[in-house]
Design a protein around this motif. Sequence first.
Motif, PDB file in Angstrom:
ATOM      1  N   GLU A 171      39.905  41.999  43.484  1.00  0.00           N
ATOM      2  CA  GLU A 171      41.325  42.143  43.142  1.00  0.00           C
ATOM      3  C   GLU A 171      42.175  41.495  44.236  1.00  0.00           C
ATOM      4  OE1 GLU A 171      42.696  46.160  42.290  1.00  0.00           O
ATOM      5  OE2 GLU A 171      44.790  45.495  42.231  1.00  0.00           O
ATOM      6  N   VAL A 172      43.016  40.548  43.853  1.00  0.00           N
ATOM      7  CA  VAL A 172      43.931  39.896  44.807  1.00  0.00           C
ATOM      8  C   VAL A 172      45.241  39.579  44.085  1.00  0.00           C
ATOM      9  CG1 VAL A 172      44.312  37.974  46.433  1.00  0.00           C
ATOM     10  CG2 VAL A 172      41.961  38.629  45.877  1.00  0.00           C
ATOM     11  N   HIS A 173      46.355  39.892  44.723  1.00  0.00           N
ATOM     12  CA  HIS A 173      47.683  39.515  44.220  1.00  0.00           C
ATOM     13  C   HIS A 173      48.676  39.748  45.363  1.00  0.00           C
ATOM     14  CE1 HIS A 173      47.927  43.863  43.759  1.00  0.00           C
ATOM     15  NE2 HIS A 173      46.874  43.826  42.952  1.00  0.00           N
ATOM     16  N   PRO A 174      49.946  39.482  45.182  1.00  0.00           N
ATOM     17  CA  PRO A 174      50.870  39.606  46.316  1.00  0.00           C
ATOM     18  C   PRO A 174      50.985  41.011  46.912  1.00  0.00           C
ATOM     19  CG  PRO A 174      51.824  38.165  44.671  1.00  0.00           C
ATOM     20  CD  PRO A 174      50.581  38.741  44.054  1.00  0.00           C
ATOM     21  N   TYR A 175      50.615  42.056  46.169  1.00  0.00           N
ATOM     22  CA  TYR A 175      50.651  43.404  46.743  1.00  0.00           C
ATOM     23  C   TYR A 175      49.295  43.815  47.327  1.00  0.00           C
ATOM     24  CZ  TYR A 175      55.234  44.136  44.481  1.00  0.00           C
ATOM     25  OH  TYR A 175      56.552  44.039  44.095  1.00  0.00           O
ATOM     26  N   LEU A 176      48.302  42.935  47.226  1.00  0.00           N
ATOM     27  CA  LEU A 176      46.947  43.200  47.783  1.00  0.00           C
ATOM     28  C   LEU A 176      46.361  41.837  48.162  1.00  0.00           C
ATOM     29  CD1 LEU A 176      44.654  45.398  48.210  1.00  0.00           C
ATOM     30  CD2 LEU A 176      43.777  44.646  45.991  1.00  0.00           C
ATOM     31  N   ALA A 199      48.691  41.236  39.160  1.00  0.00           N
ATOM     32  CA  ALA A 199      48.718  42.699  39.351  1.00  0.00           C
ATOM     33  C   ALA A 199      49.057  43.379  38.022  1.00  0.00           C
ATOM     34  CB  ALA A 199      49.690  43.113  40.455  1.00  0.00           C
ATOM     35  N   ARG A 200      48.476  42.835  36.942  1.00  0.00           N
ATOM     36  CA  ARG A 200      48.700  43.371  35.578  1.00  0.00           C
ATOM     37  C   ARG A 200      50.186  43.433  35.244  1.00  0.00           C
ATOM     38  NH1 ARG A 200      43.566  47.543  36.084  1.00  0.00           N
ATOM     39  NH2 ARG A 200      42.073  45.850  36.007  1.00  0.00           N
ATOM     40  N   ARG A 269      51.032  45.151  50.337  1.00  0.00           N
ATOM     41  CA  ARG A 269      51.159  46.602  50.590  1.00  0.00           C
ATOM     42  C   ARG A 269      49.793  47.272  50.505  1.00  0.00           C
ATOM     43  NH1 ARG A 269      55.007  47.928  45.453  1.00  0.00           N
ATOM     44  NH2 ARG A 269      56.846  46.744  46.037  1.00  0.00           N
ATOM     45  N   ASN A 270      48.740  46.459  50.432  1.00  0.00           N
ATOM     46  CA  ASN A 270      47.380  46.985  50.216  1.00  0.00           C
ATOM     47  C   ASN A 270      47.347  47.943  49.023  1.00  0.00           C
ATOM     48  OD1 ASN A 270      46.183  45.522  52.313  1.00  0.00           O
ATOM     49  ND2 ASN A 270      46.912  47.013  53.809  1.00  0.00           N
ATOM     50  N   GLU A 271      48.040  47.573  47.967  1.00  0.00           N
ATOM     51  CA  GLU A 271      48.184  48.435  46.782  1.00  0.00           C
ATOM     52  C   GLU A 271      47.341  47.890  45.634  1.00  0.00           C
ATOM     53  OE1 GLU A 271      52.338  49.697  45.610  1.00  0.00           O
ATOM     54  OE2 GLU A 271      51.816  48.501  43.855  1.00  0.00           O
ATOM     55  N   ARG A 272      46.395  48.711  45.172  1.00  0.00           N
ATOM     56  CA  ARG A 272      45.491  48.283  44.094  1.00  0.00           C
ATOM     57  C   ARG A 272      46.013  48.670  42.723  1.00  0.00           C
ATOM     58  NH1 ARG A 272      40.266  46.966  46.029  1.00  0.00           N
ATOM     59  NH2 ARG A 272      40.255  47.296  48.275  1.00  0.00           N
TER      60      ARG A 272
END
Length: 284
Positions: A171-176, A199-200, A269-272
């Motif tokens: 999982e990778v996106h701007p919040y992770l 991030a869906r 934000r390391n948010e999954r």
Amino acid sequence: MSAIPAPMIPLTNGTRGETVNIPQLGFGTYKVPPADTQRIVEEALEVGYRHIDTAEMYGNEAGVGKAIASAGIPRDQLFITSKLNNAFHDPKAAHKAFDDTMTALGIDVLDLFLVHWPMAKTTSLEATWTAMVDILGSGRVRAVGVSNYQPDHLRTIINATGVTPAVNQIEVHPYLTQEPLRELDKELGIVTEAWSPLARGVVLSDPTIDRIAGELSRTASQVVLRWHIQRGDVVFPKSMHRARMEENAKIFDFELTDGQMAEITALNRNERQGSHPDEVQGVK
Ligand SMILES: NC(=O)c1ccc[n+]([C@@H]2O[C@H](COP(=O)([O-])OP(=O)(O)OC[C@H]3O[C@@H](n4cnc5c(N)ncnc54)[C@H](OP(=O)(O)O)[C@@H]3O)[C@@H](O)[C@H]2O)c1
């Protein structure tokens, strides 16, 4: 429509000695309902996607197979990925699961087969990876890799077999933004694939991304996907809507500046959106 002009990224590990090229932009199929999959994947192929990411877990491999068969695109112009589901990590079960995947897809050779999640608490990682390497040796898959593997998982299977996975799909996106794991992948020669690249949908209303999209007269989704592309990761956004499939493909005629790239990376934000691998590894 002709193929999307996505760069090709070479996979050099986890192959049988040849370099296998993967299109950097593909189409994701998680949550595409089995009954709609043939139609949706046919649309994605019409739009110009040539790389399709599926999995036994998604229950839609057969629909992907029907779309490939009906599209009439030469097989060597398509790149198909599927994945080994969590209940089939025992080597014997892994071989059977691969056979079943090939039957569902209706193809002779798969491009990339991944271990979907590390299941260290139920089956040794080494045993499952050894089965994947054997499957590679059978000639029915061009490259093998892993998904959701953490540093210790990667080291364990490489040390045990001497075979490095071609990719690690995480999982990778701007919040992770996953900098340490992406760095390790790079150091080991593993290509990082970024799942849930949008991030869906959650990052699409971010004010910074929205402002950059306005500056470039692009959409938020195009800006986020372009950020992934310039970082060098492979992406496969999913959409049930043709207009969005087209929008997500128009990302090769503009660039983000270094400043815009840094601003988006700083949103971490390391948010999954999905599970952490440690939560999954004992759950079938
Ligand atoms: N290895 C793994 O464990 C793992 C886990 C999760 C995902 N994956 C793979 O990664 C792929 C992508 O991840 P994902 O499907 O979770 O999430 P994603 O691609 O980040 O986001 C998909 C969501 O965004 C929406 N969307 C797509 N394009 C849009 C646009 N241009 N504007 C607004 N909304 C848009 C879609 O809605 P609509 O469909 O309604 O358009 C959908 O709700 C999956 O399909 C799967 O192939 C792998």
